[in-house]
Design an enzyme around this catalytic site. Structure first.
Site, short mmCIF file in Angstrom:
data_model
loop_
_atom_site.label_atom_id
_atom_site.label_comp_id
_atom_site.label_asym_id
_atom_site.label_seq_id
_atom_site.Cartn_x
_atom_site.Cartn_y
_atom_site.Cartn_z
N SER A 150 0.85 -1.19 0.00
CA SER A 150 0.00 0.00 0.00
C SER A 150 0.88 1.24 0.00
O SER A 150 1.98 1.22 0.57
CB SER A 150 -0.89 0.00 1.24
OG SER A 150 -1.54 1.26 1.41
N TYR A 173 -2.12 -0.86 10.14
CA TYR A 173 -2.12 -1.20 8.71
C TYR A 173 -0.90 -0.61 7.99
O TYR A 173 -0.18 -1.36 7.30
CB TYR A 173 -3.42 -0.74 8.06
CG TYR A 173 -3.54 -1.12 6.61
CD1 TYR A 173 -3.95 -2.40 6.25
CD2 TYR A 173 -3.27 -0.21 5.60
CE1 TYR A 173 -4.07 -2.77 4.92
CE2 TYR A 173 -3.39 -0.56 4.27
CZ TYR A 173 -3.79 -1.85 3.94
OH TYR A 173 -3.90 -2.20 2.60
#
Length: 248
Positions: A150, A173
């Site tokens: 990401s 995350y």
């Protein structure tokens, strides 16, 4: 397994495993790779959803919970029994932890338990699966590993006030995806005969973000599919989105 003159794998000769492939980006990646001639294994921890997805895709299904050693070992046995080798591994399975108000858990609230749960899938799961499938990948003439990361895992982007990622408050995350990036680099150095890269699909409409993304799964899967189809002369140890290399 052979490659075409373009450097891409010849249709019908490539065996690919995708984790977390019963929905979202994993499902779309599987759909596109089946269309490109790959023999695709849909890895899913949910048996019913996995079977249904594989049936819809014209793919194969394998029970695979990336957080469970026995499940991963069983998946290796299935793939090995079917054909003996693996050409492409797409580490796609990932989760996020959300607070009671459905917002990312920030630094003031995040706990070690939150971090552990996210890392177990996003980071440790990736290592668990990659380690287990290494013997099969090494049988391939041109093995490829694609780790779905990401832009939130980019320290450069998250620390730059001019980047959209700067405003994201979550801890677990982004940290897990930064780990994905580091592991990608270390694996790529250790196995120079493989093409091992991390990719950023972009802010895509999937369950992980409550379908709030700004692009479709077709758009998000494009870079995953492109890197999965890469030949032995392609880059390794990099971090890419659809537009090109990204800063670490």
């Amino acid at each position: 397994m052979t490659t075409s003159d373009s450097g891409k794998r010849t249709a019908g000769t490539t065996t690919t495993l995708i984790t977390g492939a019963n929905k979202g980006l994993g499902f779309e990646t599987a759909r596109q790779l089946v269309g490109a001639g790959h023999i695709v294994y849909v890895g899913s921890r949910d048996a019913e959803r996995g079977r249904r997805a594989a049936e819809l895709l014209g793919a194969r299904w394998v029970l695979l919970d990336v957080t469970d050693d026995d499940s991963v070992a069983g998946a290796v046995e299935v793939v090995a029994a079917d054909g003996g080798g693996l050409d492409v591994l797409v580490n796609n399975a990932g989760i996020e932890r959300w607070g009671a108000d459905n917002s990312a858990i920030g630094a003031a609230e995040v706990t070690a338990a939150d971090m552990r749960q996210v890392f177990e899938t996003n980071a440790f799961g990736m290592v668990r699966v990659t380690h287990a499938f290494l013997p099969l990948l090494r049988r391939s003439a041109a093995p490829v590993v694609v780790n779905v990361s990401s832009g939130l895992g980019s320290l450069s982007r998250v620390s730059d006030p001019d980047e959209a990622a700067y405003a994201f408050p979550g801890v677990a995350y982004p940290a897990s995806k930064t780990t994905v990036n580091m592991v990608t680099v270390q694996y790529a150095k250790a196995f120079p005969q493989m093409r091992i890269n991390a990719v950023e699909p972009g802010f895509t409409k999937t369950d992980i973000n409550g379908n709030t993304g700004v692009q479709s799964v077709e758009e998000g899967a494009e870079i995953i599919v492109r890197m999965a189809r890469m030949g032995s002369d392609g880059p390794t140890g990099g971090f890419f989105d659809a537009a090109g290399p990204l800063p670490w």
